[in-house]
Design a protein around this motif. Structure first.
Motif, PDB file in Angstrom:
ATOM      1  N   GLU A 170       0.830  -1.210   0.000  1.00  0.00           N
ATOM      2  CA  GLU A 170       0.000   0.000   0.000  1.00  0.00           C
ATOM      3  C   GLU A 170       0.860   1.255   0.000  1.00  0.00           C
ATOM      4  OE1 GLU A 170      -3.569   2.078   2.652  1.00  0.00           O
ATOM      5  OE2 GLU A 170      -2.520   0.293   3.381  1.00  0.00           O
ATOM      6  N   LYS A 171       1.927   1.235   0.788  1.00  0.00           N
ATOM      7  CA  LYS A 171       2.842   2.390   0.826  1.00  0.00           C
ATOM      8  C   LYS A 171       3.467   2.626  -0.542  1.00  0.00           C
ATOM      9  CE  LYS A 171       7.468   3.463   2.556  1.00  0.00           C
ATOM     10  NZ  LYS A 171       8.152   3.033   1.322  1.00  0.00           N
ATOM     11  N   GLU A 172       3.909   1.544  -1.209  1.00  0.00           N
ATOM     12  CA  GLU A 172       4.544   1.681  -2.513  1.00  0.00           C
ATOM     13  C   GLU A 172       3.560   2.227  -3.550  1.00  0.00           C
ATOM     14  OE1 GLU A 172       7.711   1.220  -3.432  1.00  0.00           O
ATOM     15  OE2 GLU A 172       8.242   0.867  -1.342  1.00  0.00           O
ATOM     16  N   PHE A 173       2.325   1.742  -3.523  1.00  0.00           N
ATOM     17  CA  PHE A 173       1.320   2.232  -4.460  1.00  0.00           C
ATOM     18  C   PHE A 173       1.052   3.719  -4.246  1.00  0.00           C
ATOM     19  CE2 PHE A 173      -0.589  -2.199  -5.168  1.00  0.00           C
ATOM     20  CZ  PHE A 173       0.050  -2.314  -6.385  1.00  0.00           C
ATOM     21  N   ARG A 174       0.914   4.118  -2.994  1.00  0.00           N
ATOM     22  CA  ARG A 174       0.606   5.519  -2.700  1.00  0.00           C
ATOM     23  C   ARG A 174       1.744   6.445  -3.121  1.00  0.00           C
ATOM     24  NH1 ARG A 174      -3.691   6.529   0.799  1.00  0.00           N
ATOM     25  NH2 ARG A 174      -4.681   4.656   1.664  1.00  0.00           N
ATOM     26  N   LEU A 175       2.973   6.071  -2.770  1.00  0.00           N
ATOM     27  CA  LEU A 175       4.116   6.924  -3.104  1.00  0.00           C
ATOM     28  C   LEU A 175       4.347   7.014  -4.604  1.00  0.00           C
ATOM     29  CD1 LEU A 175       6.703   5.933  -0.344  1.00  0.00           C
ATOM     30  CD2 LEU A 175       5.271   7.975  -0.447  1.00  0.00           C
ATOM     31  N   ARG A 176       4.144   5.872  -5.296  1.00  0.00           N
ATOM     32  CA  ARG A 176       4.443   5.849  -6.723  1.00  0.00           C
ATOM     33  C   ARG A 176       3.372   6.559  -7.535  1.00  0.00           C
ATOM     34  NH1 ARG A 176       8.165   2.990  -9.331  1.00  0.00           N
ATOM     35  NH2 ARG A 176       8.548   1.730  -7.482  1.00  0.00           N
ATOM     36  N   MET A 177       2.114   6.382  -7.184  1.00  0.00           N
ATOM     37  CA  MET A 177       1.024   6.918  -7.997  1.00  0.00           C
ATOM     38  C   MET A 177       0.677   8.366  -7.660  1.00  0.00           C
ATOM     39  SD  MET A 177       0.552   4.578 -10.063  1.00  0.00           S
ATOM     40  CE  MET A 177       0.851   2.821 -10.281  1.00  0.00           C
ATOM     41  N   ARG A 178       1.088   8.844  -6.513  1.00  0.00           N
ATOM     42  CA  ARG A 178       0.778  10.225  -6.154  1.00  0.00           C
ATOM     43  C   ARG A 178       1.809  11.217  -6.695  1.00  0.00           C
ATOM     44  NH1 ARG A 178      -1.301  10.125   0.182  1.00  0.00           N
ATOM     45  NH2 ARG A 178      -3.308   9.099  -0.203  1.00  0.00           N
ATOM     46  N   SER A 179       2.929  10.707  -7.123  1.00  0.00           N
ATOM     47  CA  SER A 179       3.977  11.592  -7.628  1.00  0.00           C
ATOM     48  C   SER A 179       3.678  12.016  -9.064  1.00  0.00           C
ATOM     49  CB  SER A 179       5.329  10.870  -7.550  1.00  0.00           C
ATOM     50  OG  SER A 179       6.327  11.637  -8.170  1.00  0.00           O
ATOM     51  N   ILE A 180       4.093  13.233  -9.412  1.00  0.00           N
ATOM     52  CA  ILE A 180       3.913  13.736 -10.769  1.00  0.00           C
ATOM     53  C   ILE A 180       4.798  12.986 -11.745  1.00  0.00           C
ATOM     54  CG2 ILE A 180       5.694  15.483 -10.487  1.00  0.00           C
ATOM     55  CD1 ILE A 180       2.408  15.729 -12.528  1.00  0.00           C
ATOM     56  N   ARG A 181       5.839  12.305 -11.224  1.00  0.00           N
ATOM     57  CA  ARG A 181       6.750  11.576 -12.096  1.00  0.00           C
ATOM     58  C   ARG A 181       6.068  10.392 -12.771  1.00  0.00           C
ATOM     59  NH1 ARG A 181      11.769  10.162  -8.431  1.00  0.00           N
ATOM     60  NH2 ARG A 181      12.291   9.018 -10.344  1.00  0.00           N
ATOM     61  N   SER A 182       5.084   9.792 -12.108  1.00  0.00           N
ATOM     62  CA  SER A 182       4.433   8.608 -12.676  1.00  0.00           C
ATOM     63  C   SER A 182       3.632   8.934 -13.933  1.00  0.00           C
ATOM     64  CB  SER A 182       3.540   7.947 -11.619  1.00  0.00           C
ATOM     65  OG  SER A 182       4.314   7.473 -10.541  1.00  0.00           O
ATOM     66  N   PRO A 183       2.667   9.867 -13.883  1.00  0.00           N
ATOM     67  CA  PRO A 183       1.963  10.193 -15.129  1.00  0.00           C
ATOM     68  C   PRO A 183       2.873  10.815 -16.178  1.00  0.00           C
ATOM     69  CG  PRO A 183       1.356  11.732 -13.379  1.00  0.00           C
ATOM     70  CD  PRO A 183       2.124  10.616 -12.737  1.00  0.00           C
ATOM     71  N   LEU A 184       3.904  11.531 -15.737  1.00  0.00           N
ATOM     72  CA  LEU A 184       4.837  12.116 -16.696  1.00  0.00           C
ATOM     73  C   LEU A 184       5.630  11.020 -17.411  1.00  0.00           C
ATOM     74  CD1 LEU A 184       6.023  14.718 -17.859  1.00  0.00           C
ATOM     75  CD2 LEU A 184       7.712  14.694 -16.015  1.00  0.00           C
ATOM     76  N   SER A 185       6.028   9.974 -16.669  1.00  0.00           N
ATOM     77  CA  SER A 185       6.755   8.861 -17.286  1.00  0.00           C
ATOM     78  C   SER A 185       5.885   8.131 -18.298  1.00  0.00           C
ATOM     79  CB  SER A 185       7.233   7.888 -16.206  1.00  0.00           C
ATOM     80  OG  SER A 185       8.107   8.514 -15.295  1.00  0.00           O
ATOM     81  N   ILE A 186       4.608   7.916 -17.940  1.00  0.00           N
ATOM     82  CA  ILE A 186       3.687   7.251 -18.868  1.00  0.00           C
ATOM     83  C   ILE A 186       3.487   8.100 -20.117  1.00  0.00           C
ATOM     84  CG2 ILE A 186       1.320   6.427 -19.174  1.00  0.00           C
ATOM     85  CD1 ILE A 186       1.281   5.706 -16.237  1.00  0.00           C
ATOM     86  N   PHE A 187       3.383   9.413 -19.934  1.00  0.00           N
ATOM     87  CA  PHE A 187       3.202  10.318 -21.072  1.00  0.00           C
ATOM     88  C   PHE A 187       4.403  10.273 -22.011  1.00  0.00           C
ATOM     89  CE2 PHE A 187       3.984  14.573 -22.867  1.00  0.00           C
ATOM     90  CZ  PHE A 187       2.846  14.689 -23.662  1.00  0.00           C
TER      91      PHE A 187
END
Length: 280
Positions: free
Chosen positions: A13-30
């Protein structure tokens, strides 16, 4: 009463929250989608210039599928080590690993949760690219089963590279060294397997050149991907000497390697007290 699912442990749960709340995640997908999209559109633009009506032929549509799939495999091989090779060493560098080890979570839970959270992000990125394959289905030449097999292969390659990254991240203390070692493994399976197959094929008898090359290429992700998309590729290499496909060797060998590396990661995550010999 806790409404959370039992399999979502605190580490996951901690890993999901930290990874998905960061702007880096959607930026990486983009950035990933832009890169793979430019590959697809660039290939389509080059090959529709001389076609009547600007349409791709069935043959060119199949080639676009091969090109898109190979490009995506390269991006997976480039991104996955960066997501997994620092998950444990990063905790050690931030001095939070000891705190994590004092919780009730077992070593297996910590390692598998780190791996699952990293691969789930990579899987989300790959699934987000599926609409790009609609270009291929628009002009035909590729069956949905081929696409399904390719995506299953992607998941396995992610699992393999994730296990390697977790292992080096657990074994090595520095994230930079862990990332370099993981990319070294990627270079080995993509480059050395092909070069070794060519070398040993040249020094062997002429009748077994292609067969020896086929065995080495069976552990090369790019070659195995081509054999999945083009089954005749395997027949050409082995010439009917074996009923096994290249992906049989690939899945069998690297499944064993992945399981062993995860077991070693779990074993060496926690520091072990050295037994001192008692002097009588």
């Amino acid at each position: 009463m806790n409404s959370k699912l039992n399999w979502i442990n605190p580490v996951l749960e901690k890993e999901f929250r930290l990874r998905m709340r960061s702007i880096r995640s959607p930026l990486s997908i983009f950035v990933y989608l832009v890169a793979i999209g430019l590959f697809a559109l660039g290939f389509a633009y080059i090959n529709t210039g001389n076609q009547p009506g600007g349409a791709l032929s069935t043959t060119k549509s199949s080639e676009l599928f091969y090109f898109l799939s190979c490009a995506q495999l390269v991006l997976i091989a480039f991104m996955t080590p960066g997501l997994t090779a620092g998950v444990v060493s990063g905790e050690r560098e931030k001095q939070t690993l000891n705190m994590l080890l004092t919780t009730q979570q077992s070593s297996a839970t910590i390692i598998l949760s780190k791996l699952l959270s990293s691969l789930s992000f990579m899987l989300l990125t790959v699934v987000a690219s599926m609409p790009l394959y609609s270009i291929v289905f628009l002009y035909g030449g590729v069956s949905p089963w081929q696409l399904l097999y390719v995506f299953i292969f992607y998941v396995f390659v992610m699992f393999l590279l994730g296990a390697v990254g977790i292992f080096f991240s657990t074994l090595l203390k520095k994230t930079v060294v862990s990332i370099i070692a993981t990319y070294g493994f990627v270079l080995f399976i993509f480059g050395f397997t092909a070069l070794a197959g060519i070398f040993f094929g040249k020094i062997s008898s002429s009748t077994r050149n292609e067969e020896i090359l086929g065995y080495f290429l069976s552990f090369n992700p790019m070659a195995v991907l081509l054999s999945i998309m083009m089954p005749d590729f395997t027949k050409q290499l082995f010439r009917g000497h074996t009923w096994l496909q290249m992906w049989h060797f690939f899945l069998g060998g690297y499944t064993i390697l992945s399981v062993v590396l995860l077991w070693l990661s779990i074993r060496y995550l926690r520091p072990r007290m050295k037994q001192k010999k008692l002097n009588n």
